[in-house]
Design a protein around this motif. Structure first.
Motif, PDB file in Angstrom:
ATOM      1  N   ARG A  50      31.503  69.901 -12.428  1.00  0.00           N
ATOM      2  CA  ARG A  50      32.936  69.854 -12.079  1.00  0.00           C
ATOM      3  C   ARG A  50      33.348  71.008 -11.175  1.00  0.00           C
ATOM      4  O   ARG A  50      34.180  70.837 -10.279  1.00  0.00           O
ATOM      5  N   ASP A  51      32.788  72.212 -11.398  1.00  0.00           N
ATOM      6  CA  ASP A  51      33.180  73.363 -10.584  1.00  0.00           C
ATOM      7  C   ASP A  51      32.368  73.468  -9.297  1.00  0.00           C
ATOM      8  O   ASP A  51      32.606  74.368  -8.485  1.00  0.00           O
ATOM      9  N   GLY A  52      31.409  72.558  -9.087  1.00  0.00           N
ATOM     10  CA  GLY A  52      30.620  72.563  -7.867  1.00  0.00           C
ATOM     11  C   GLY A  52      29.605  73.673  -7.780  1.00  0.00           C
ATOM     12  O   GLY A  52      28.977  73.848  -6.733  1.00  0.00           O
ATOM     13  N   MET A  53      29.398  74.418  -8.867  1.00  0.00           N
ATOM     14  CA  MET A  53      28.478  75.549  -8.845  1.00  0.00           C
ATOM     15  C   MET A  53      27.045  75.146  -9.184  1.00  0.00           C
ATOM     16  O   MET A  53      26.113  75.907  -8.937  1.00  0.00           O
ATOM     17  N   GLN A  54      26.874  73.966  -9.780  1.00  0.00           N
ATOM     18  CA  GLN A  54      25.538  73.514 -10.151  1.00  0.00           C
ATOM     19  C   GLN A  54      25.333  72.086  -9.651  1.00  0.00           C
ATOM     20  O   GLN A  54      26.280  71.297  -9.582  1.00  0.00           O
ATOM     21  N   ALA A  55      24.074  71.791  -9.321  1.00  0.00           N
ATOM     22  CA  ALA A  55      23.714  70.450  -8.860  1.00  0.00           C
ATOM     23  C   ALA A  55      22.589  69.909  -9.736  1.00  0.00           C
ATOM     24  O   ALA A  55      21.709  70.653 -10.175  1.00  0.00           O
ATOM     25  N   LEU A  56      22.652  68.614  -9.988  1.00  0.00           N
ATOM     26  CA  LEU A  56      21.577  67.922 -10.712  1.00  0.00           C
ATOM     27  C   LEU A  56      20.834  67.058  -9.694  1.00  0.00           C
ATOM     28  O   LEU A  56      21.449  66.285  -8.958  1.00  0.00           O
ATOM     29  N   VAL A  57      19.490  67.194  -9.646  1.00  0.00           N
ATOM     30  CA  VAL A  57      18.672  66.451  -8.691  1.00  0.00           C
ATOM     31  C   VAL A  57      17.721  65.554  -9.479  1.00  0.00           C
ATOM     32  O   VAL A  57      16.993  66.021 -10.363  1.00  0.00           O
ATOM     33  N   TYR A  58      17.744  64.279  -9.133  1.00  0.00           N
ATOM     34  CA  TYR A  58      16.826  63.302  -9.736  1.00  0.00           C
ATOM     35  C   TYR A  58      15.763  62.931  -8.711  1.00  0.00           C
ATOM     36  O   TYR A  58      16.060  62.594  -7.567  1.00  0.00           O
ATOM     37  N   LEU A 112      26.711  66.144 -13.309  1.00  0.00           N
ATOM     38  CA  LEU A 112      26.707  66.985 -14.512  1.00  0.00           C
ATOM     39  C   LEU A 112      28.086  66.941 -15.141  1.00  0.00           C
ATOM     40  O   LEU A 112      29.054  67.459 -14.581  1.00  0.00           O
ATOM     41  N   ALA A 113      28.179  66.289 -16.329  1.00  0.00           N
ATOM     42  CA  ALA A 113      29.450  66.291 -17.058  1.00  0.00           C
ATOM     43  C   ALA A 113      29.742  67.686 -17.594  1.00  0.00           C
ATOM     44  O   ALA A 113      30.892  68.115 -17.676  1.00  0.00           O
ATOM     45  N   SER A 114      28.689  68.406 -17.965  1.00  0.00           N
ATOM     46  CA  SER A 114      28.754  69.805 -18.387  1.00  0.00           C
ATOM     47  C   SER A 114      27.385  70.394 -18.146  1.00  0.00           C
ATOM     48  O   SER A 114      26.472  69.702 -17.694  1.00  0.00           O
ATOM     49  N   VAL A 118      28.205  58.821  -8.679  1.00  0.00           N
ATOM     50  CA  VAL A 118      28.992  58.976  -9.903  1.00  0.00           C
ATOM     51  C   VAL A 118      29.460  60.430  -9.967  1.00  0.00           C
ATOM     52  O   VAL A 118      28.702  61.354  -9.658  1.00  0.00           O
ATOM     53  N   ASP A 119      30.750  60.651 -10.324  1.00  0.00           N
ATOM     54  CA  ASP A 119      31.244  62.020 -10.392  1.00  0.00           C
ATOM     55  C   ASP A 119      31.141  62.546 -11.832  1.00  0.00           C
ATOM     56  O   ASP A 119      30.757  61.803 -12.749  1.00  0.00           O
ATOM     57  N   PRO A 120      31.451  63.843 -12.087  1.00  0.00           N
ATOM     58  CA  PRO A 120      31.277  64.407 -13.433  1.00  0.00           C
ATOM     59  C   PRO A 120      32.114  63.718 -14.509  1.00  0.00           C
ATOM     60  O   PRO A 120      31.817  63.857 -15.700  1.00  0.00           O
ATOM     61  N   SER A 121      33.168  63.007 -14.121  1.00  0.00           N
ATOM     62  CA  SER A 121      33.983  62.290 -15.101  1.00  0.00           C
ATOM     63  C   SER A 121      33.458  60.887 -15.367  1.00  0.00           C
ATOM     64  O   SER A 121      34.025  60.152 -16.181  1.00  0.00           O
ATOM     65  N   GLY A 122      32.402  60.487 -14.675  1.00  0.00           N
ATOM     66  CA  GLY A 122      31.836  59.157 -14.865  1.00  0.00           C
ATOM     67  C   GLY A 122      32.435  58.105 -13.958  1.00  0.00           C
ATOM     68  O   GLY A 122      32.139  56.919 -14.119  1.00  0.00           O
ATOM     69  N   ASN A 123      33.274  58.503 -12.986  1.00  0.00           N
ATOM     70  CA  ASN A 123      33.839  57.544 -12.045  1.00  0.00           C
ATOM     71  C   ASN A 123      32.771  57.141 -11.028  1.00  0.00           C
ATOM     72  O   ASN A 123      32.052  57.984 -10.492  1.00  0.00           O
ATOM     73  N   LEU A 124      32.688  55.849 -10.760  1.00  0.00           N
ATOM     74  CA  LEU A 124      31.624  55.301  -9.926  1.00  0.00           C
ATOM     75  C   LEU A 124      32.115  54.990  -8.521  1.00  0.00           C
ATOM     76  O   LEU A 124      33.274  54.616  -8.327  1.00  0.00           O
ATOM     77  N   THR A 125      31.210  55.144  -7.553  1.00  0.00           N
ATOM     78  CA  THR A 125      31.451  54.685  -6.187  1.00  0.00           C
ATOM     79  C   THR A 125      30.494  53.537  -5.926  1.00  0.00           C
ATOM     80  O   THR A 125      29.275  53.719  -5.885  1.00  0.00           O
ATOM     81  N   VAL A 126      31.069  52.326  -5.806  1.00  0.00           N
ATOM     82  CA  VAL A 126      30.273  51.121  -5.559  1.00  0.00           C
ATOM     83  C   VAL A 126      30.524  50.676  -4.129  1.00  0.00           C
ATOM     84  O   VAL A 126      31.672  50.573  -3.700  1.00  0.00           O
ATOM     85  N   LEU A 127      29.456  50.396  -3.395  1.00  0.00           N
ATOM     86  CA  LEU A 127      29.555  50.056  -1.977  1.00  0.00           C
ATOM     87  C   LEU A 127      28.998  48.662  -1.729  1.00  0.00           C
ATOM     88  O   LEU A 127      28.255  48.125  -2.558  1.00  0.00           O
TER      89      LEU A 127
END
Length: 657
Positions: free
Chosen positions: A96-104, A135-137, A172-181
């Protein structure tokens, strides 16, 4: 309007006179660029990096995935560090704060958590087919697959929740909102609340994730078009006259798309709109990344049959030009397959040599006035025009004259020639082939022969050969007795033991083995089947000769005496390998019998003899010794009888010498 208010505020806050920055975006060429808003669109600066396959940016951190590494940048775009990473696809999301990234990493699969200082590999195994992450947290990840939204605890990999999805998301953002294209589109995070959408047709857009409003992204400065004649380039203006050409002739025009800018340009679209006489014959694959100060070639075809001026619009990205070309009066040459264009080819196909093929051409005047045909010339042997029209020939409007072009080869091979009509040249092509070699027939002197014979073999042809060639004659032997594996004496007398080469000359009705028309073979001393196979051209023809089992054959029988002993020597063969009893009857010189019939059972001896040499044939040499009481010189002759499974062989009154 909300978009430009936001950008203006950002510009005011920076206290600089420049286009306000929105964020960083990855383009289809793998480059990452800063994106700034202007009226009607968003434009980008020169690339900050290249070779990026996945990218995401927050207002604190940016992460770029290249084929072999992960690069982490600060908010200004300065590289903080680079780490090795698995190859293959990846997905990137932020906290949420943009300080950490999760990479798959799909090649694993595996997860890593990145900050300004390091990328930490997480000891959890994520599911496959993950499309988007966030990352939700610090301790909880959100993973979106093609069908589920999963909340995953990162310290032990436990699943905290699952939600079924109707569509596969791009982000998908940290709140679980999806971007479908839409299908075929892809997306990266380019700034908080902003998504860079890569459309299926190659162009990109900036989209507000909250409203889904899209604004065009352009990373490509203008390109320039040039007409290229093979030596020089001619700049193309708004209108380009390509010239005049004969009806039916196909023309090729080469254009160069040039990039005179300091950075790379993406060629997104190449289109023609207008007369169907124009078509694109060769173009680069789209989208095409055109390097700075470089060019890529585009080729157009033009062909028209009606006397008229044709036009079309060529558009490359936003550059367009009106093209014009004119069809002038010229003879139309119609071949069996349709109109023959200048420079085109008239093919006669494949024909048998010493035969002929004819192609009739119709030379017509499609104009509204008279047309004079002054010259019709064919070159290249064996192409001819046996009955050319009288020239010059004046064709009225709609008039025509026929021209027969004949191909009559005497030798096989590929042939080329040309037909020229008033300066317009057409190529002539043809292939002449030899007739096939005729069907061979083996004549081995019959289908049944006796053992120990020499026989002449002839290979006849069912018709006189129309071509020269070579072939082979092979022989094989299949013994009738199970105790035999072969017979080395079954062979040809000359050359290879069981294979012979032969020749066929044009006009032959019988093949030649060297200087002769026949080849000798011998039948050996074992009953069985001789199989001949002749290979000639496309034919492979067998023939069989049976060697029937027979009674024992004597080659020679002799009897001799020494003091106190008489020895009988028998040389012969048993092709059935079933020799059995052997008997002798001696006579004195006056012809009277001496003693009775002397018999011996030799079955075990012959069985052992034949078993020891399974491929040596049925030949044998036998000696029988008889002790004599009294004067051996009194014995004058002996009768010899020998039996096998087929019959009895006897030889009477063999003189004792």
């Amino acid at each position: 309007m909300r978009l430009y208010t936001f950008l203006l505020l950002a510009a005011t806050a920076s206290a600089q006179i420049r286009a306000p920055q929105v964020g960083l975006a990855r383009f289809g060429d793998g480059s990452v660029r800063r994106v700034a808003g202007v009226t009607g669109s968003m434009v980008s600066s020169q690339p900050l990096m290249d070779g990026v396959v996945r990218f995401a940016a927050s207002d604190r951190l940016s992460v770029a995935k290249t084929p072999e590494s992960v690069r982490v940048f600060d908010a200004r775009g300065s590289l903080l560090f680079e780490s090795d990473a698995p190859s293959g696809p990846a997905a990137i999301g932020f906290s949420r704060d943009g300080m950490q990234a999760l990479v798959y990493f799909a090649n694993g699969p595996a997860l890593a958590r990145c900050s300004r200082f390091e990328c930490e590999a997480l000891d959890v195994v994520p599911p496959k087919d993950v499309r988007a992450v966030s990352l939700a947290s610090r301790g909880v990840a959100i993973l979106a697959t093609g069908s589920e939204l999963i909340r995953l605890r990162l310290n032990d990999g436990a699943t905290l929740g699952r939600l079924k999805l109707d569509s596969a998301p791009a982000l998908v953002d940290p709140s679980g909102n999806l971007t479908v294209l839409p299908e075929g589109a892809d997306a990266d995070w380019m700034a908080p609340g902003w998504v860079c959408v890569h459309h299926a047709d190659g162009h990109s857009s900036a989209m507000r994730s909250s409203t889904r409003e899209m604004t065009a992204l352009s990373a490509d400065p203008e390109i320039e078009l040039f007409l290229f004649d093979g030596k020089t380039e001619q700049p193309v203006g708004p209108v380009l006259d390509l010239g005049s050409y004969p009806a039916g002739d196909a023309q090729q025009f080469r254009f160069r798309i040039r990039n005179h800018n300091a950075g790379a340009v993406t060629v997104r679209s190449i289109q023609l709109a207008g007369a169907e006489a124009f078509s694109i014959s060769s173009s680069p694959p789209l989208p095409y990344i055109l390097a700075q100060q470089n060019f890529v070639e585009l080729r157009l075809s033009f062909a028209g049959n009606d006397l008229a001026t044709y036009s079309t619009t060529l558009a490359v990205n936003s550059a367009d030009v009106l093209l014009r070309a004119t069809i002038d009066a010229a003879p139309v040459v119609i071949a069996p397959g349709g109109v023959l264009s200048g420079g085109g080819s008239l093919d006669f196909g494949r024909i048998l040599r010493r035969t002929s093929a004819t192609r009739q051409l119709i030379v017509s005047n499609s104009g509204s006035g008279p047309l004079t045909i002054s010259s019709i010339v064919v070159s290249g042997d064996p192409f001819t025009i046996p009955n050319p029209p009288s020239l010059p020939k004046i064709l009225t409007a709609g008039g025509a004259v026929s021209v027969d072009v004949v191909f009559q080869p005497t030798q096989s091979g590929d042939y080329t020639g040309s037909l020229t009509i008033d300066g317009r040249m057409f190529s002539l092509t043809a292939l002449a082939f030899d007739p096939p070699l005729p069907h061979p027939v083996i004549d081995a002197g019959g289908t049944s022969l006796a053992s120990a014979k020499q026989q002449a073999l002839v290979v006849r042809l069912d018709s006189a050969s129309g071509v020269s060639g070579t072939g082979t004659l092979k022989m094989d032997f299949q013994p009738a007795s199970s105790s035999a594996t072969g017979d080395a004496a079954v062979r040809f007398l000359s050359g290879g033991a069981r294979i012979q080469s032969f020749q066929v000359a044009e006009g032959d009705t019988t093949v030649s083995f060297g200087a002769g028309k026949q080849v000798l073979f011998q039948t050996g001393t074992t009953a069985g089947t001789i199989v001949f196979t002749v290979d000639l051209g496309s034919y492979s023809e067998p023939a069989q000769v049976q060697i029937a089992p027979a009674a024992v054959a004597f080659d020679s029988v002799t009897a001799g005496q020494t003091p106190g002993q008489i020895t009988v020597s028998i040389s012969g063969f048993d092709n059935s390998r079933t020799a059995g009893s052997l008997s002798f009857q001696f006579y004195n010189k006056a012809g009277g019998a001496v003693g009775g019939l002397l018999s011996a059972d030799v079955v075990p001896d012959f069985k052992q003899f034949f078993t020891a040499a399974p491929d040596a044939g049925g030949a044998f040499l036998l000696r029988a010794s008889f002790p004599v009481t009294g004067a051996a010189t009194a014995i004058g002759s002996v009768d010899v009888r020998m039996a096998n499974g087929i019959g009895v062989t006897h030889l009477d009154r063999v003189a004792v010498n």
